[in-house]
Design an enzyme around this catalytic site. Structure first.
Site, PDB file in Angstrom:
ATOM      1  N   ASP A  98      18.752 -12.381 -54.417  1.00 33.04           N
ATOM      2  CA  ASP A  98      20.030 -11.892 -53.545  1.00 33.04           C
ATOM      3  C   ASP A  98      21.091 -12.015 -54.825  1.00 33.04           C
ATOM      4  OD1 ASP A  98      22.325 -11.737 -52.167  1.00 33.04           O
ATOM      5  OD2 ASP A  98      21.307 -13.062 -50.544  1.00 33.04           O
ATOM      6  N   HIS A 100      24.145 -11.063 -54.158  1.00 32.70           N
ATOM      7  CA  HIS A 100      25.382 -11.112 -53.679  1.00 32.70           C
ATOM      8  C   HIS A 100      26.108 -12.372 -54.174  1.00 32.70           C
ATOM      9  CE1 HIS A 100      23.568  -8.420 -50.755  1.00 32.70           C
ATOM     10  NE2 HIS A 100      24.683  -7.812 -50.499  1.00 32.70           N
ATOM     11  N   SER A 151      17.161 -14.201 -47.361  1.00 32.34           N
ATOM     12  CA  SER A 151      17.575 -15.289 -47.979  1.00 32.34           C
ATOM     13  C   SER A 151      17.838 -16.576 -47.166  1.00 32.34           C
ATOM     14  CB  SER A 151      19.294 -15.045 -48.497  1.00 32.34           C
ATOM     15  OG  SER A 151      19.068 -14.131 -49.500  1.00 32.34           O
TER      16      SER A 151
HETATM   17 CO1  B1M Z   1      24.694  -5.740 -49.805  1.00 33.11          CO
HETATM   18  N1  B1M Z   1      24.034  -6.175 -47.852  1.00 33.11           N
HETATM   19  N2  B1M Z   1      23.123  -5.153 -50.159  1.00 33.11           N
HETATM   20  N3  B1M Z   1      25.556  -5.382 -51.366  1.00 33.11           N
HETATM   21  N4  B1M Z   1      26.555  -6.130 -49.014  1.00 33.11           N
HETATM   22  C1  B1M Z   1      25.169  -7.079 -46.989  1.00 33.11           C
HETATM   23  C2  B1M Z   1      25.019  -8.298 -47.068  1.00 33.11           C
HETATM   24  C3  B1M Z   1      24.654  -6.316 -45.446  1.00 33.11           C
HETATM   25  C4  B1M Z   1      24.937  -7.080 -44.463  1.00 33.11           C
HETATM   26  C5  B1M Z   1      25.453  -4.779 -45.496  1.00 33.11           C
HETATM   27  C6  B1M Z   1      24.962  -4.116 -44.021  1.00 33.11           C
HETATM   28  O1  B1M Z   1      23.789  -3.812 -43.882  1.00 33.11           O
HETATM   29  N5  B1M Z   1      26.015  -4.221 -43.497  1.00 33.11           N
HETATM   30  C7  B1M Z   1      23.251  -6.171 -45.706  1.00 33.11           C
HETATM   31  C8  B1M Z   1      22.051  -7.295 -45.527  1.00 33.11           C
HETATM   32  C9  B1M Z   1      21.373  -6.824 -44.369  1.00 33.11           C
HETATM   33  C10 B1M Z   1      20.166  -7.815 -44.148  1.00 33.11           C
HETATM   34  O2  B1M Z   1      19.732  -8.485 -44.660  1.00 33.11           O
HETATM   35  N6  B1M Z   1      19.700  -7.969 -42.848  1.00 33.11           N
HETATM   36  C11 B1M Z   1      23.008  -5.554 -47.351  1.00 33.11           C
HETATM   37  C12 B1M Z   1      22.205  -5.039 -48.057  1.00 33.11           C
HETATM   38  C13 B1M Z   1      20.989  -4.472 -47.320  1.00 33.11           C
HETATM   39  C14 B1M Z   1      21.994  -4.908 -49.391  1.00 33.11           C
HETATM   40  C15 B1M Z   1      20.769  -4.104 -50.250  1.00 33.11           C
HETATM   41  C16 B1M Z   1      19.350  -4.537 -50.023  1.00 33.11           C
HETATM   42  C17 B1M Z   1      21.186  -2.629 -50.308  1.00 33.11           C
HETATM   43  C18 B1M Z   1      20.055  -1.931 -51.110  1.00 33.11           C
HETATM   44  O3  B1M Z   1      19.764  -2.049 -51.953  1.00 33.11           O
HETATM   45  N7  B1M Z   1      19.787  -1.114 -50.094  1.00 33.11           N
HETATM   46  C19 B1M Z   1      21.212  -4.535 -51.540  1.00 33.11           C
HETATM   47  C20 B1M Z   1      20.472  -6.201 -51.929  1.00 33.11           C
HETATM   48  C21 B1M Z   1      20.398  -6.526 -53.185  1.00 33.11           C
HETATM   49  C22 B1M Z   1      19.794  -7.966 -53.462  1.00 33.11           C
HETATM   50  O4  B1M Z   1      20.689  -8.703 -52.969  1.00 33.11           O
HETATM   51  N8  B1M Z   1      18.707  -8.045 -53.777  1.00 33.11           N
HETATM   52  C23 B1M Z   1      22.765  -4.845 -51.668  1.00 33.11           C
HETATM   53  C24 B1M Z   1      23.728  -4.767 -52.631  1.00 33.11           C
HETATM   54  C25 B1M Z   1      25.002  -4.839 -52.696  1.00 33.11           C
HETATM   55  C26 B1M Z   1      25.848  -4.867 -53.735  1.00 33.11           C
HETATM   56  C27 B1M Z   1      25.228  -5.071 -55.124  1.00 33.11           C
HETATM   57  C28 B1M Z   1      26.257  -3.135 -53.605  1.00 33.11           C
HETATM   58  C29 B1M Z   1      27.319  -5.340 -53.119  1.00 33.11           C
HETATM   59  C30 B1M Z   1      26.786  -6.921 -53.726  1.00 33.11           C
HETATM   60  C31 B1M Z   1      27.853  -6.883 -55.104  1.00 33.11           C
HETATM   61  C32 B1M Z   1      28.394  -8.310 -55.314  1.00 33.11           C
HETATM   62  O5  B1M Z   1      28.254  -9.442 -54.428  1.00 33.11           O
HETATM   63  N9  B1M Z   1      28.574  -8.625 -56.576  1.00 33.11           N
HETATM   64  C33 B1M Z   1      27.003  -5.502 -51.578  1.00 33.11           C
HETATM   65  C34 B1M Z   1      28.085  -5.745 -50.814  1.00 33.11           C
HETATM   66  C35 B1M Z   1      29.375  -5.809 -51.342  1.00 33.11           C
HETATM   67  C36 B1M Z   1      27.632  -6.184 -49.597  1.00 33.11           C
HETATM   68  C37 B1M Z   1      28.803  -6.415 -48.305  1.00 33.11           C
HETATM   69  C38 B1M Z   1      29.221  -5.140 -47.904  1.00 33.11           C
HETATM   70  C39 B1M Z   1      30.021  -7.110 -48.503  1.00 33.11           C
HETATM   71  C40 B1M Z   1      29.505  -8.759 -48.910  1.00 33.11           C
HETATM   72  C41 B1M Z   1      30.816  -9.584 -49.420  1.00 33.11           C
HETATM   73  O6  B1M Z   1      30.996  -9.427 -50.751  1.00 33.11           O
HETATM   74  N10 B1M Z   1      31.602  -9.942 -48.425  1.00 33.11           N
HETATM   75  C42 B1M Z   1      27.621  -6.975 -47.204  1.00 33.11           C
HETATM   76  C43 B1M Z   1      28.092  -6.862 -45.797  1.00 33.11           C
HETATM   77  C44 B1M Z   1      28.565  -8.094 -44.984  1.00 33.11           C
HETATM   78  O7  B1M Z   1      28.400  -9.078 -45.640  1.00 33.11           O
HETATM   79  N11 B1M Z   1      28.597  -8.047 -43.989  1.00 33.11           N
HETATM   80  C45 B1M Z   1      26.518  -6.479 -47.751  1.00 33.11           C
HETATM   81  C46 B1M Z   1      32.905 -10.942 -48.879  1.00 33.11           C
HETATM   82  C47 B1M Z   1      32.441 -12.245 -49.239  1.00 33.11           C
HETATM   83  C48 B1M Z   1      33.665 -12.792 -49.225  1.00 33.11           C
HETATM   84  O8  B1M Z   1      31.815 -12.820 -48.012  1.00 33.11           O
HETATM   85  O9  B1M Z   1      29.635 -13.462 -49.277  1.00 33.11           O
HETATM   86  O10 B1M Z   1      29.971 -13.556 -46.568  1.00 33.11           O
HETATM   87  P1  B1M Z   1      30.492 -13.783 -48.076  1.00 33.11           P
HETATM   88  O11 B1M Z   1      31.240 -15.171 -48.309  1.00 33.11           O
HETATM   89  C49 B1M Z   1      31.962 -15.637 -47.092  1.00 33.11           C
HETATM   90  C50 B1M Z   1      31.293 -16.762 -46.234  1.00 33.11           C
HETATM   91  O12 B1M Z   1      29.952 -16.358 -46.037  1.00 33.11           O
HETATM   92  C51 B1M Z   1      31.439 -17.924 -47.344  1.00 33.11           C
HETATM   93  O13 B1M Z   1      32.478 -18.135 -47.804  1.00 33.11           O
HETATM   94  C52 B1M Z   1      32.898 -16.847 -47.972  1.00 33.11           C
HETATM   95  C53 B1M Z   1      34.508 -16.419 -47.346  1.00 33.11           C
HETATM   96  O14 B1M Z   1      35.045 -17.462 -47.561  1.00 33.11           O
HETATM   97  N12 B1M Z   1      30.113 -18.376 -48.119  1.00 33.11           N
HETATM   98  C54 B1M Z   1      29.794 -19.592 -48.392  1.00 33.11           C
HETATM   99  C55 B1M Z   1      29.462 -17.648 -48.677  1.00 33.11           C
HETATM  100  N13 B1M Z   1      28.822 -18.233 -49.558  1.00 33.11           N
HETATM  101  C56 B1M Z   1      28.961 -19.679 -49.393  1.00 33.11           C
HETATM  102  C57 B1M Z   1      28.412 -20.780 -49.688  1.00 33.11           C
HETATM  103  C58 B1M Z   1      28.908 -21.859 -49.432  1.00 33.11           C
HETATM  104  C59 B1M Z   1      29.983 -21.991 -48.521  1.00 33.11           C
HETATM  105  C60 B1M Z   1      30.193 -21.008 -47.926  1.00 33.11           C
HETATM  106  O15 B1M Z   1      28.372 -23.094 -50.006  1.00 33.11           O
HETATM  107  C61 B1M Z   1      27.575 -23.229 -50.828  1.00 33.11           C
END
Ligand code: B1M
Length: 215
Positions: A98, A100, A151
């Protein structure tokens, strides 16, 4: 567009030009954390929706993520820091497979600003690397982040690995990331894990759980 909408739109468009001026202006009215929570994260949410529904292609998601990261980096020095120090040490990692890390890095910032030592291992971390670093760095807590559905499976395997190494009692585990649900962690994973595992829906819940676990 008004300032607040413009901030959100710049994330959606992956438009870095003018972002710093807008962030600076925003700081007149809101705290750095409010700007992140109320506006920048809203932009990322829209990006996720557009991507999920096929209306946005991956390279544009990447651009949005880069603008998000640089905006957070710009705001970070403006974030409130407590005077507390040495409250405990957490090892943070995005799990194997992963990439992200925006959420994980926000958790790093919030915990670091509130008195915790954070060892941030980065992305795509296999369980061996996580457990070896936890040992070497004398972590009090292991924190794992992951956004992909697969993940959540890896996290379960990692907890099982901790069970089989007999170290589940040594490290309470904090889990977060958009693919997890509270019931998956607090029921399903808590059931199979021999130690303590907690779910944080955001970085602030991560902080209060750390406070509770270290109390
Ligand atoms: Co990706 N991606 N992505 N992506 N991406 C998602 C996660 C996805 C939901 C988008 C969608 O389809 N709507 C989807 C996953 C679907 C699934 O698994 N069912 C997805 C996909 C499919 C993919 C790829 C597979 C796409 C592809 O290649 N075809 C690929 C995967 C690559 C891989 O990981 N092997 C991929 C790639 C990418 C980018 C590289 C382009 C980029 C990431 C860049 C980066 O992080 N450096 C990206 C992005 C930006 C997203 C979305 C649009 C936004 C994620 C984000 O940063 N959110 C995302 C959509 C979504 O999440 N709904 C998506 C903002 C961030 C602050 O939120 O990380 O949730 P989040 O963190 C929150 C809480 O969750 C919590 O605190 C934060 C807020 O205070 N939290 C914690 C998180 N971690 C914590 C740990 C803790 C405590 C709290 O304690 C340890």
């Amino acid at each position: 567009l008004p300032l607040w909408e413009r901030l959100e739109q710049r994330i959606i468009d992956g438009e870095a030009g003018g972002m710093e001026d807008d962030l600076q202006a925003a700081l007149d009215d809101k705290s750095a954390l409010e700007i992140v929570n109320d506006h920048l994260l809203a932009g990322m949410k829209t990006v996720g929706e557009l991507f999920g529904s096929g209306q946005m292609q991956l390279p544009f998601v990447l651009k949005s993520a880069e603008v998000m990261k640089s905006a957070v980096a710009y705001l970070e020095p403006h974030m409130e820091k407590s005077d507390d120090d040495g409250k405990g040490r957490i090892l943070l990692a995005t799990v194997k497979g992963d990439v992200h890390d925006i959420g994980k890095n926000l958790v790093d910032i919030i915990l670091s600003n509130n008195g915790y030592d954070v060892v941030n291992l980065g992305i795509k971390q296999p369980v061996n690397a996580i457990l070896e670093s936890a040992e070497q760095e004398r972590a009090d807590v292991i924190g794992m982040s992951g956004l992909l559905v697969k993940s959540t499976v890896i996290m379960k395997e990692n907890l099982e690995e901790m069970n089989s190494r007999g170290i589940s009692d040594k490290y309470p585990v904090l889990l977060g990331g958009a693919a997890l649900t509270r019931s998956f962690v607090e029921q399903d994973l808590a059931d199979i894990f021999d130690g303590e595992v907690r779910y944080a829906k955001d970085a602030f819940e991560g902080l209060s759980l750390m406070d509770a676990m270290m109390a």
